[in-house]
Design a protein around this motif. Structure first.
Motif, PDB file in Angstrom:
ATOM      1  N   ALA A  20       0.841  -1.202   0.000  1.00  0.00           N
ATOM      2  CA  ALA A  20       0.000   0.000   0.000  1.00  0.00           C
ATOM      3  C   ALA A  20       0.876   1.252   0.000  1.00  0.00           C
ATOM      4  CB  ALA A  20      -0.925  -0.006   1.219  1.00  0.00           C
ATOM      5  N   ALA A  21       1.943   1.220   0.805  1.00  0.00           N
ATOM      6  CA  ALA A  21       2.855   2.368   0.886  1.00  0.00           C
ATOM      7  C   ALA A  21       3.547   2.614  -0.446  1.00  0.00           C
ATOM      8  CB  ALA A  21       3.894   2.126   1.984  1.00  0.00           C
ATOM      9  N   ALA A  22       3.986   1.539  -1.097  1.00  0.00           N
ATOM     10  CA  ALA A  22       4.691   1.687  -2.378  1.00  0.00           C
ATOM     11  C   ALA A  22       3.760   2.267  -3.442  1.00  0.00           C
ATOM     12  CB  ALA A  22       5.248   0.333  -2.828  1.00  0.00           C
ATOM     13  N   VAL A  23       2.496   1.838  -3.421  1.00  0.00           N
ATOM     14  CA  VAL A  23       1.518   2.352  -4.385  1.00  0.00           C
ATOM     15  C   VAL A  23       1.241   3.837  -4.127  1.00  0.00           C
ATOM     16  CG1 VAL A  23      -0.927   2.228  -5.045  1.00  0.00           C
ATOM     17  CG2 VAL A  23       0.441   0.128  -4.890  1.00  0.00           C
ATOM     18  N   LEU A  24       1.078   4.210  -2.854  1.00  0.00           N
ATOM     19  CA  LEU A  24       0.837   5.618  -2.522  1.00  0.00           C
ATOM     20  C   LEU A  24       2.046   6.481  -2.895  1.00  0.00           C
ATOM     21  CD1 LEU A  24      -1.011   5.251   0.922  1.00  0.00           C
ATOM     22  CD2 LEU A  24      -2.002   6.083  -1.224  1.00  0.00           C
ATOM     23  N   ALA A  25       3.240   5.979  -2.618  1.00  0.00           N
ATOM     24  CA  ALA A  25       4.463   6.729  -2.950  1.00  0.00           C
ATOM     25  C   ALA A  25       4.564   6.941  -4.455  1.00  0.00           C
ATOM     26  CB  ALA A  25       5.699   5.980  -2.438  1.00  0.00           C
ATOM     27  N   THR A  26       4.287   5.900  -5.207  1.00  0.00           N
ATOM     28  CA  THR A  26       4.375   5.993  -6.668  1.00  0.00           C
ATOM     29  C   THR A  26       3.338   6.964  -7.210  1.00  0.00           C
ATOM     30  OG1 THR A  26       5.107   3.697  -6.731  1.00  0.00           O
ATOM     31  CG2 THR A  26       4.351   4.655  -8.807  1.00  0.00           C
TER      32      THR A  26
ATOM     33  N   VAL B   6      -9.501  17.000   3.583  1.00  0.00           N
ATOM     34  CA  VAL B   6      -8.990  15.935   4.438  1.00  0.00           C
ATOM     35  C   VAL B   6      -9.099  14.620   3.664  1.00  0.00           C
ATOM     36  CG1 VAL B   6      -9.374  14.623   6.556  1.00  0.00           C
ATOM     37  CG2 VAL B   6      -9.682  17.121   6.562  1.00  0.00           C
ATOM     38  N   SER B   7      -7.974  13.968   3.436  1.00  0.00           N
ATOM     39  CA  SER B   7      -7.976  12.693   2.714  1.00  0.00           C
ATOM     40  C   SER B   7      -7.782  11.552   3.702  1.00  0.00           C
ATOM     41  CB  SER B   7      -6.853  12.671   1.670  1.00  0.00           C
ATOM     42  OG  SER B   7      -7.011  13.736   0.753  1.00  0.00           O
ATOM     43  N   LEU B   8      -8.719  10.622   3.704  1.00  0.00           N
ATOM     44  CA  LEU B   8      -8.624   9.466   4.596  1.00  0.00           C
ATOM     45  C   LEU B   8      -8.398   8.212   3.753  1.00  0.00           C
ATOM     46  CD1 LEU B   8     -11.704  10.117   6.951  1.00  0.00           C
ATOM     47  CD2 LEU B   8      -9.332  10.678   7.433  1.00  0.00           C
ATOM     48  N   VAL B   9      -7.238   7.597   3.906  1.00  0.00           N
ATOM     49  CA  VAL B   9      -6.980   6.325   3.247  1.00  0.00           C
ATOM     50  C   VAL B   9      -7.358   5.230   4.226  1.00  0.00           C
ATOM     51  CG1 VAL B   9      -5.275   4.842   2.139  1.00  0.00           C
ATOM     52  CG2 VAL B   9      -5.044   7.330   1.986  1.00  0.00           C
ATOM     53  N   LEU B  10      -8.438   4.519   3.947  1.00  0.00           N
ATOM     54  CA  LEU B  10      -8.837   3.432   4.838  1.00  0.00           C
ATOM     55  C   LEU B  10      -8.244   2.135   4.315  1.00  0.00           C
ATOM     56  CD1 LEU B  10     -12.507   4.291   5.790  1.00  0.00           C
ATOM     57  CD2 LEU B  10     -10.358   5.293   6.523  1.00  0.00           C
ATOM     58  N   PHE B  11      -7.385   1.551   5.123  1.00  0.00           N
ATOM     59  CA  PHE B  11      -6.696   0.301   4.770  1.00  0.00           C
ATOM     60  C   PHE B  11      -7.240  -0.840   5.627  1.00  0.00           C
ATOM     61  CE2 PHE B  11      -3.400  -2.773   5.828  1.00  0.00           C
ATOM     62  CZ  PHE B  11      -2.836  -3.095   4.603  1.00  0.00           C
ATOM     63  N   LEU B 113     -22.898   3.385  -0.419  1.00  0.00           N
ATOM     64  CA  LEU B 113     -22.132   4.476   0.193  1.00  0.00           C
ATOM     65  C   LEU B 113     -20.928   4.859  -0.664  1.00  0.00           C
ATOM     66  CD1 LEU B 113     -21.666   3.747   4.017  1.00  0.00           C
ATOM     67  CD2 LEU B 113     -22.670   5.803   3.011  1.00  0.00           C
ATOM     68  N   VAL B 114     -20.390   3.879  -1.387  1.00  0.00           N
ATOM     69  CA  VAL B 114     -19.202   4.120  -2.213  1.00  0.00           C
ATOM     70  C   VAL B 114     -19.622   4.811  -3.509  1.00  0.00           C
ATOM     71  CG1 VAL B 114     -17.187   3.084  -3.319  1.00  0.00           C
ATOM     72  CG2 VAL B 114     -18.146   2.053  -1.228  1.00  0.00           C
ATOM     73  N   ASP B 115     -19.008   5.974  -3.796  1.00  0.00           N
ATOM     74  CA  ASP B 115     -19.414   6.772  -4.952  1.00  0.00           C
ATOM     75  C   ASP B 115     -18.882   6.224  -6.263  1.00  0.00           C
ATOM     76  OD1 ASP B 115     -20.846   8.961  -3.587  1.00  0.00           O
ATOM     77  OD2 ASP B 115     -18.899   9.328  -2.666  1.00  0.00           O
ATOM     78  N   ASP B 116     -17.621   5.832  -6.254  1.00  0.00           N
ATOM     79  CA  ASP B 116     -17.012   5.385  -7.508  1.00  0.00           C
ATOM     80  C   ASP B 116     -15.684   4.690  -7.247  1.00  0.00           C
ATOM     81  OD1 ASP B 116     -15.225   7.486  -6.898  1.00  0.00           O
ATOM     82  OD2 ASP B 116     -16.394   8.899  -8.068  1.00  0.00           O
ATOM     83  N   VAL B 117     -15.085   4.231  -8.345  1.00  0.00           N
ATOM     84  CA  VAL B 117     -13.772   3.586  -8.296  1.00  0.00           C
ATOM     85  C   VAL B 117     -12.775   4.552  -8.913  1.00  0.00           C
ATOM     86  CG1 VAL B 117     -12.430   1.603  -9.111  1.00  0.00           C
ATOM     87  CG2 VAL B 117     -14.859   1.313  -8.524  1.00  0.00           C
ATOM     88  N   GLU B 118     -11.624   4.739  -8.261  1.00  0.00           N
ATOM     89  CA  GLU B 118     -10.635   5.627  -8.865  1.00  0.00           C
ATOM     90  C   GLU B 118      -9.221   5.106  -8.639  1.00  0.00           C
ATOM     91  OE1 GLU B 118     -11.232   9.551  -7.048  1.00  0.00           O
ATOM     92  OE2 GLU B 118      -9.771   9.100  -5.490  1.00  0.00           O
ATOM     93  N   GLY B 119      -8.297   5.575  -9.445  1.00  0.00           N
ATOM     94  CA  GLY B 119      -6.900   5.178  -9.312  1.00  0.00           C
ATOM     95  C   GLY B 119      -6.183   6.044  -8.296  1.00  0.00           C
ATOM     96  N   VAL B 120      -4.965   5.637  -7.968  1.00  0.00           N
ATOM     97  CA  VAL B 120      -4.215   6.327  -6.928  1.00  0.00           C
ATOM     98  C   VAL B 120      -3.781   7.725  -7.394  1.00  0.00           C
ATOM     99  CG1 VAL B 120      -1.938   5.390  -7.502  1.00  0.00           C
ATOM    100  CG2 VAL B 120      -2.476   5.944  -5.123  1.00  0.00           C
ATOM    101  N   ALA B 121      -3.607   7.914  -8.699  1.00  0.00           N
ATOM    102  CA  ALA B 121      -3.233   9.242  -9.196  1.00  0.00           C
ATOM    103  C   ALA B 121      -4.394  10.217  -8.993  1.00  0.00           C
ATOM    104  CB  ALA B 121      -2.835   9.178 -10.668  1.00  0.00           C
TER     105      ALA B 121
END
Lengths: 134, 134, 134
Positions: A20-26, B6-11, B113-121
């Motif tokens: 997860a960290a590597a993906v966020l960093a990239t 505020v960005s919350l990454v839920l892992f 509750l989930v609005d959509d799917v998106e990439g990390v960018a």
């Protein structure tokens, strides 16, 4: 979009969190952000040269089913993802001096992905944006 | 007070962490902050339509006593807290495309509750404030 | 260097994470940052007056070997590190009102390191910089 540095404090050394960290960093590097990775505790342990490619397990909550899922889907190891992020430029990986002491290791014990060893004050000196503890 | 998103990454997908996340999201929304939630790994799994109301356990450190405490005090489920936060406006919940692939699921498998799917960018493009990894 | 407040949300109550948190708080204070610590869930439990100096275990991933390592290297307890950080000035430690309710405790049950009890809205009102969830 913000131009602030993204600081990632890696504490956990399990493969799911490091992935997860590597993906966020990239992703951050792709979007043109500077990225500072600071390795502490169990994450630092996973960056040892002789352990980085070993199995580091997954979070306790994942269970054996989750472990299998992570292993099956990994098209590449998180260390390769980080290596590619570094090639994009602007990504530094630093080992926490206190954690180095705890493990009784030196820079030579770490994978070459790690740039250097630094103290926590040096970490904060560069942390002008979000600080993500993983 | 900051006006940044505020960005919350839920892992993590355990009920104690999801409750903490829902409370933090609501508090930020109440204070007028824009909130972006990004669902990865075990958290994403807990947002499946057929699992969201099931028991997701608690952090390993909590033990059986902690699990009981969390169950007893929950006046409402974390998904309801998040639904209320969304009603305040400015709260988006996005599923991480890579984690969707790992689980082999599609948008239809997720709770509304989930609005959509998106990439990390796309995640980083909106992350102009604190990034909280839970 | 940023002048924003560093907000640390302490959720986990294990000694390895609390040590990491204390080191990060101290480093930020040394660098002149204001630091707000917000105690939730298992971290709050570890700040009870009658438990703060007990053994709180380590993260599940650390194993018995990791637990021993953490115990052996700790030249001082994380609560002393935090006390020193507070002496530097600009460090506040607040208990989350909702978590206080969950445990059914009052301010008197907590170690004097904790300044007060506050709600999550008050927490966000001061969170104008990075928010680190530990």
């Amino acid at each position: 979009m913000s131009e602030d540095t993204v600081s990632l404090v890696l504490f956990s050394g399990t493969d799911d969190k490091l992935e997860a960290a590597a993906v966020l960093a990239t992703g951050a590097a792709v979007m043109g952000r500077k990225v500072n990775v600071f390795l502490q505790y169990w994450a630092l342990d996973s960056f040892r040269a002789d352990r980085i490619h070993k199995d580091h397990g997954v979070s306790a909550e994942a269970g054996p089913e989750g472990a299998e899922l992570v292993a099956r889907q990994a098209t590449q190891h998180w260390s390769e993802t980080l290596a590619q992020a570094k090639e994009l430029g602007g990504v530094g990986i630093h080992a926490c001096a206190l954690s180095m002491e705890m493990f009784g290791i030196t820079k030579d014990d770490l994978d070459p992905l790690v740039d250097d060893v630094e103290g926590v004050a040096a970490f904060w000196a560069e942390a002008d944006g979000p600080v993500v503890f993983i």
